[in-house]
Design a protein around this motif. Structure first.
Motif, PDB file in Angstrom:
ATOM      1  N   ASN A   1       0.838  -1.184   0.000  1.00 36.59           N
ATOM      2  CA  ASN A   1       0.000   0.000   0.000  1.00 36.59           C
ATOM      3  C   ASN A   1       0.881   1.245   0.000  1.00 36.59           C
ATOM      4  O   ASN A   1       1.913   1.290   0.662  1.00 36.59           O
ATOM      5  CB  ASN A   1      -0.892  -0.001   1.252  1.00 36.59           C
ATOM      6  N   LEU A   2       0.483   2.265  -0.748  1.00 36.63           N
ATOM      7  CA  LEU A   2       1.186   3.542  -0.759  1.00 36.63           C
ATOM      8  C   LEU A   2       0.279   4.612  -0.190  1.00 36.63           C
ATOM      9  O   LEU A   2      -0.800   4.883  -0.727  1.00 36.63           O
ATOM     10  CB  LEU A   2       1.605   3.919  -2.185  1.00 36.63           C
ATOM     11  N   ASP A   3       0.715   5.217   0.906  1.00 35.43           N
ATOM     12  CA  ASP A   3      -0.006   6.340   1.513  1.00 35.43           C
ATOM     13  C   ASP A   3       0.732   7.622   1.186  1.00 35.43           C
ATOM     14  O   ASP A   3       1.963   7.703   1.319  1.00 35.43           O
ATOM     15  CB  ASP A   3      -0.085   6.181   3.033  1.00 35.43           C
ATOM     16  N   THR A   4      -0.010   8.634   0.738  1.00 34.51           N
ATOM     17  CA  THR A   4       0.588   9.941   0.472  1.00 34.51           C
ATOM     18  C   THR A   4      -0.020  10.965   1.419  1.00 34.51           C
ATOM     19  O   THR A   4      -1.213  10.910   1.730  1.00 34.51           O
ATOM     20  CB  THR A   4       0.356  10.376  -0.982  1.00 34.51           C
ATOM     21  N   ARG A   5       0.818  11.900   1.873  1.00 35.58           N
ATOM     22  CA  ARG A   5       0.361  12.980   2.752  1.00 35.58           C
ATOM     23  C   ARG A   5       0.917  14.306   2.263  1.00 35.58           C
ATOM     24  O   ARG A   5       2.128  14.453   2.105  1.00 35.58           O
ATOM     25  CB  ARG A   5       0.843  12.758   4.190  1.00 35.58           C
TER      26      ARG A   5
END
Length: 404
Positions: A18-22
């Protein structure tokens, strides 16, 4: 990859990535306190890649997890550095680096319902909670055994030797947080490479659970924590939750740590509404002790303060609303007020006092091309005679992309 087909299938088919971006903007205004730096203001983009494998077949399953963290500067300057969302150089003048990051790997072994993890860890346990309130999460390095062999009983045991702070890419020794009016005095040992922890949580009924945990930073402090949580159904759409916490902290030969921390939090839910009241009290020769940079188990740990100073008494009022009741699922609102007093400021000085107000508005898109895109606005103000007066705003745009 020289494994049999069933082994390979379990390892791969149960894996996920999973790739989370903030996208994180933060403004902390010091002008109310007459500080030398008028404000800290920075803007950055963060990427968090998480991979979790399945386990190989057999009595002892083997797997691996990996975490990739990257923070990229979008806006900062030497006169506005220090929000905690970017890594900055340690020599003057302080400047935020253009980018920073780390890669972490965790080997894991599973037998029956017990799992041993070795390497990069992100524990969320009463005595050690990784901090994930900025651009990138704090990580630790060590070993952690978690067991669920007995139904409703969770056992944890582990050892940590390094911490990587949320605005750093360096694995360092740990120390105790000593901000505010903690009044913790350290001897010759300023930092430690060993944090031992262990404990158990048991669910007596679906409504009642208790836990006991121990945590100790070698040569600095040791701590015992007890927690009781009870959920009382009151009919359709109503419930009353009680959360009682007690922690006893003492020195471990290299400090003067001596603290008893008691907290009680009560929440009444009526449909989409949540009404919360809490009380927290510190007693002893110092304030509450915990690993610097991490979160802690105090009920009044909020956006800026945790109200854990020596002898501090504090209370909290909070209100939550879920707009799904009005036909807007994904939209939530929270506001709270915390007031603390009775802080020991030293001989001849009046008691220390602090108050803090938080407001949080969040929305997560539920469908369409923007599904899982999250927007969050966080505002906080605090005034105190033992620390800086602060006004703070955070704007966070997050998006999660399943890769595998």
């Amino acid at each position: 990859m020289c494994v049999s087909t069933p082994v390979s299938a379990d390892f791969i088919n149960e894996s996920k990535a999973n790739l989370d971006t903030r996208n994180f903007y933060m403004n902390r205004d010091f002008r109310q306190s007459g500080a030398a730096q008028s404000k800290a203001e920075e803007w950055a983009q963060g990427f968090i890649l998480r991979f979790e494998s399945g386990y190989t077949d057999g009595p002892i399953g083997v797997g691996v997890d990996a975490t990739g963290l990257l923070g990229v500067k979008l806006d900062s300057s030497p006169d506005r550095v220090g929000t905690g969302i970017l890594k900055s150089n340690r020599e003057a003048p302080r400047r935020a680096q253009d980018e920073y990051g780390e890669a972490g790997f965790t080997a894991k072994l599973r037998a029956s319902k017990s799992t041993l993890k070795l390497g990069t860890l992100q524990p969320v346990l009463p005595m050690l909670m990784r901090n994930d309130t900025r651009l990138l999460p704090q990580t630790f390095r060590g070993a952690w055994l978690s067991s669920n062999e007995v139904k409703d009983l969770t056992l944890d045991l582990g050892r940590i030797d390094r911490v990587n702070q949320r605005d750093s890419s360096d694995n360092e020794e740990m120390t105790v947080f000593n901000g505010g009016r903690r009044n913790i005095v350290l001897g010759s040992v300023k930092a430690s490479d060993e944090f031992l922890f262990g404990g158990a949580s048991y669910k007596w009924t679906p409504q009642l659970s208790t836990s006991y945990y121990y945590g100790g930073l070698d040569g600095i402090y040791k701590q015992h924590l007890v927690n009781l949580v009870h959920q009382l159904p009151l009919g359709e759409g109503q419930s009353f939750k009680s959360d009682l916490r007690f922690a006893r902290s003492t020195d471990d030969g290299g400090s003067n740590v001596d603290n008893d921390a008691f907290g009680a939090l009560f929440t009444y839910r009526l449909g989409a509404n949540g009404f919360t009241a809490g009380y927290q009290q510190m007693s002893g020769d110092t304030g509450f002790a915990y690993v610097a940079g991490a979160d802690n188990a105090l009920i009044n740990l909020v956006q800026i303060n945790d109200f854990g100073n020596q002898d501090e008494h504090s209370w909290q009022l909070r209100y939550d609303f879920d707009f799904a009741a009005l036909g807007v699922p994904g939209l939530t609102f929270m506001t709270r007020y915390i007031n603390g007093d009775n802080v020991d400021r030293g001989p001849g000085l009046s008691e220390g006092k602090t108050w803090e107000r938080n407001t949080d508005l969040a929305y997560v898109f539920q469908e369409g091309p923007l599904k899982n895109l999250g927007l969050r606005l966080r505002n906080a103000s605090t005034r105190s005679n033992i620390g800086s007066d602060l006004d703070e705003n955070r704007v966070i745009v997050s998006y999660s992309v399943p890769i595998w």
